[in-house]
Design a protein around this motif. Structure first.
Motif, PDB file in Angstrom:
ATOM      1  N   HIS A  45       0.806  -1.203   0.000  1.00 16.80           N
ATOM      2  CA  HIS A  45       0.000   0.000   0.000  1.00 16.80           C
ATOM      3  C   HIS A  45       0.847   1.264   0.000  1.00 16.80           C
ATOM      4  O   HIS A  45       0.453   2.295  -0.545  1.00 16.80           O
ATOM      5  CB  HIS A  45      -0.978  -0.010   1.181  1.00 16.80           C
ATOM      6  CG  HIS A  45      -2.326   0.480   0.788  1.00 16.80           C
ATOM      7  ND1 HIS A  45      -2.653   1.810   0.827  1.00 16.80           N
ATOM      8  CD2 HIS A  45      -3.402  -0.172   0.303  1.00 16.80           C
ATOM      9  CE1 HIS A  45      -3.891   1.948   0.381  1.00 16.80           C
ATOM     10  NE2 HIS A  45      -4.373   0.767   0.058  1.00 16.80           N
ATOM     11  N   SER A  46       2.025   1.204   0.606  1.00 11.40           N
ATOM     12  CA  SER A  46       2.907   2.381   0.630  1.00 11.40           C
ATOM     13  C   SER A  46       3.405   2.734  -0.774  1.00 11.40           C
ATOM     14  O   SER A  46       3.625   3.908  -1.077  1.00 11.40           O
ATOM     15  CB  SER A  46       4.107   2.147   1.546  1.00 11.40           C
ATOM     16  OG  SER A  46       3.656   1.896   2.853  1.00 11.40           O
ATOM     17  N   ASP A  47       3.586   1.722  -1.626  1.00 13.88           N
ATOM     18  CA  ASP A  47       3.950   2.009  -3.022  1.00 13.88           C
ATOM     19  C   ASP A  47       2.820   2.785  -3.695  1.00 13.88           C
ATOM     20  O   ASP A  47       3.048   3.773  -4.387  1.00 13.88           O
ATOM     21  CB  ASP A  47       4.200   0.703  -3.794  1.00 13.88           C
ATOM     22  CG  ASP A  47       5.403  -0.061  -3.278  1.00 13.88           C
ATOM     23  OD1 ASP A  47       6.485   0.539  -3.219  1.00 13.88           O
ATOM     24  OD2 ASP A  47       5.249  -1.241  -2.933  1.00 13.88           O
ATOM     25  N   GLY A  64       8.873   0.065  -4.908  1.00 15.02           N
ATOM     26  CA  GLY A  64       9.268  -1.228  -4.347  1.00 15.02           C
ATOM     27  C   GLY A  64      10.170  -1.117  -3.136  1.00 15.02           C
ATOM     28  O   GLY A  64      11.176  -0.402  -3.149  1.00 15.02           O
ATOM     29  N   HIS A  65       9.747  -1.824  -2.070  1.00 15.07           N
ATOM     30  CA  HIS A  65      10.542  -1.838  -0.828  1.00 15.07           C
ATOM     31  C   HIS A  65      10.346  -3.155  -0.089  1.00 15.07           C
ATOM     32  O   HIS A  65      10.606  -3.231   1.101  1.00 15.07           O
ATOM     33  CB  HIS A  65      10.143  -0.651   0.053  1.00 15.07           C
ATOM     34  CG  HIS A  65       8.687  -0.680   0.417  1.00 15.07           C
ATOM     35  ND1 HIS A  65       7.694  -0.271  -0.444  1.00 15.07           N
ATOM     36  CD2 HIS A  65       8.063  -1.126   1.515  1.00 15.07           C
ATOM     37  CE1 HIS A  65       6.520  -0.458   0.129  1.00 15.07           C
ATOM     38  NE2 HIS A  65       6.706  -0.985   1.320  1.00 15.07           N
ATOM     39  N   GLU A  66       9.836  -4.179  -0.786  1.00 19.56           N
ATOM     40  CA  GLU A  66       9.523  -5.466  -0.135  1.00 19.56           C
ATOM     41  C   GLU A  66       9.974  -6.574  -1.090  1.00 19.56           C
ATOM     42  O   GLU A  66       9.167  -7.134  -1.814  1.00 19.56           O
ATOM     43  CB  GLU A  66       8.000  -5.525   0.118  1.00 19.56           C
ATOM     44  CG  GLU A  66       7.544  -6.769   0.830  1.00 19.56           C
ATOM     45  CD  GLU A  66       6.020  -6.818   0.998  1.00 19.56           C
ATOM     46  OE1 GLU A  66       5.510  -6.318   2.002  1.00 19.56           O
ATOM     47  OE2 GLU A  66       5.355  -7.375   0.107  1.00 19.56           O
ATOM     48  N   ALA A 364      -4.605 -10.720  -0.787  1.00 12.17           N
ATOM     49  CA  ALA A 364      -3.933 -10.623   0.503  1.00 12.17           C
ATOM     50  C   ALA A 364      -2.615  -9.918   0.209  1.00 12.17           C
ATOM     51  O   ALA A 364      -2.313  -8.871   0.756  1.00 12.17           O
ATOM     52  CB  ALA A 364      -3.712 -12.000   1.099  1.00 12.17           C
ATOM     53  N   ARG A 365      -1.813 -10.509  -0.674  1.00 10.60           N
ATOM     54  CA  ARG A 365      -0.619  -9.853  -1.179  1.00 10.60           C
ATOM     55  C   ARG A 365      -0.412 -10.233  -2.629  1.00 10.60           C
ATOM     56  O   ARG A 365      -0.481 -11.419  -2.979  1.00 10.60           O
ATOM     57  CB  ARG A 365       0.595 -10.289  -0.362  1.00 10.60           C
ATOM     58  CG  ARG A 365       1.729  -9.273  -0.372  1.00 10.60           C
ATOM     59  CD  ARG A 365       1.276  -7.929   0.058  1.00 10.60           C
ATOM     60  NE  ARG A 365       2.322  -7.089   0.636  1.00 10.60           N
ATOM     61  CZ  ARG A 365       2.065  -5.863   1.072  1.00 10.60           C
ATOM     62  NH1 ARG A 365       0.856  -5.352   0.982  1.00 10.60           N
ATOM     63  NH2 ARG A 365       3.027  -5.131   1.585  1.00 10.60           N
ATOM     64  N   GLY A 366      -0.190  -9.232  -3.470  1.00 12.11           N
ATOM     65  CA  GLY A 366       0.227  -9.480  -4.839  1.00 12.11           C
ATOM     66  C   GLY A 366       1.732  -9.367  -4.897  1.00 12.11           C
ATOM     67  O   GLY A 366       2.321  -8.516  -4.241  1.00 12.11           O
TER      68      GLY A 366
END
Ligand code: ZN
Ligand code: ZN
Length: 370
Positions: A45-47, A64-66, A364-366
């Motif tokens: 969500h931060s992206d 991108g940070h994950e 949930a997560r992409g």
């Protein structure tokens, strides 16, 4: 070997526009840096917040940070990493010497601002096709085939761990589970409310389940999110209509108010709900990132009379080098769900769709796989 590397990357050049996929040049690592071939990067969500201005980061920006990947080049003075090592990105820069780093709270490092959209030395290793420098999200910019990072922004992990799962520890998992373990220190048998069941909220829920919480109430506006919440350990669910005050139902479901409430949306209104809902002596933890001008209010008198705590948690109050391996050990032991978090895998060309799906709340997560 120290070569520049062509890499396709996901960029934001203009606010409120779909993200772009461009080929950039990633320059080799300098002193204290490594180049990583990225295997997978979660879409957080931060992206999205950087693409719509909620988080103000100077554009153009590689998102991108994950992420997780393998080291391919190491700069001068890098002794504890070698080509072939697997690493997870950490989006906080920790100087290691300020008083917060010294007290073991690197998420509060006073020098973090140095690596907000650049590497810690204030320069960039990324250029676009015209040769212009491109900023990087939180010193990472890892939604790309290659990224050059400071060693302070990577954590080495065991090679046996699947990289697409490891990537999630770089943000959502550490933020959510860390808020439970490190910030709130949830104790067995306690009651927990979780407001907002996105990537972070689901991890607060599974963290609370691992911590042995007796009752875990999940709150969201989407039924699909509440179904996922149940899979991750929620014992009760509450569907919220926007603007509705859920203080009463939360108190009823937890025998007078949960011991802990986690706000995972980033809204002053919901932070106030979390605080109102908790019982005497309870702790409300704001995990969501609100807009800069947003504020919250509590009834002042309740602070002394009910000894409630309202606090925040950034990046799960983590120490990346301690918490990432611990979380991955929980995964390897079958106690932390990471595979289940990944509900959609995208190619880099599908990045605009990945962001649209994030906004619609379908995952949930992409994860973007390279
Ligand atoms: Zn994130
Ligand atoms: Zn520091």
């Amino acid at each position: 070997m120290s070569d520049s590397q062509a890499a396709r990357a996901v960029l934001c050049r203009e606010l409120n526009r779909p993200v772009l996929v461009e080929t950039v040049t990633v320059d080799p690592p300098r002193r204290g840096e490594v180049m990583v071939k990225i295997a997978a990067c979660g879409v957080c969500h931060s992206d999205l917040s950087a693409t719509n201005g909620t988080i103000g980061m100077k554009l153009p920006l590689i998102l991108g940070h994950e992420a997780a990947g393998a080291v391919v080049q190491v700069g001068e003075g890098v002794e504890d990493l070698a080509p072939g090592d697997h690493v997870v990105s950490s989006f906080i820069y920790m100087c290691g010497t300020c008083r917060y780093c010294a007290m073991g709270r690197p998420v509060l490092c006073v020098n973090q601002g140095k690596a907000l959209i650049t590497l810690p030395d204030g320069t960039l290793r990324t250029r676009d096709a015209r040769g212009e420098a491109v900023n990087i999200f939180s010193g990472c910019g890892v939604m790309a085939e290659y990224a050059t990072l400071s060693v302070q922004n990577v954590v080495k992990i065991e090679r046996s761990i699947p990289l697409e799962c490891a990537a999630l520890v770089g943000c959502a998992v550490t933020t959510g589970v860390g808020a439970v373990f490190n910030t709130a220190r949830v104790v067995p048998g306690s009651s927990v409310a979780v407001i907002g069941c996105g990537g972070v909220g689901l991890n607060v829920i599974q963290g609370a389940a691992i911590a042995g919480a007796g009752r875990i109430v999940a709150v969201d506006t989407l039924v699909s999110k509440l179904e996922m919440a149940t899979q991750f350990g929620a014992t009760h669910t509450l569907i919220a209509q926007r603007g509705e005050d859920l203080t009463k139902p939360l108190k009823q479901l937890t025998g007078g108010g949960p011991d802990y409430a986690f706000e995972c949306v980033g809204s002053g209104e919901l932070a106030a709900l979390a605080y109102r809902a908790i019982g005497r002596g309870g702790t409300a933890v704001v995990v969501g990132i609100a807009k800069p001008a947003d504020s919250t209010a509590v009834r002042t008198m309740t602070l002394p009379f009910e000894e409630k705590t309202l606090t925040g948690s950034l990046y799960g109050s983590c120490v990346p080098r301690i918490d990432f391996p611990r979380l991955l050990a929980l995964y390897m032991a079958g106690r932390l769900k990471l595979d289940e978090l990944i509900t959609h895998r995208y190619s880099i060309d599908e990045a605009p769709q990945a962001f649209a799906d994030l906004e619609a709340g379908t995952n949930a997560r992409g994860v973007i796989k390279f």
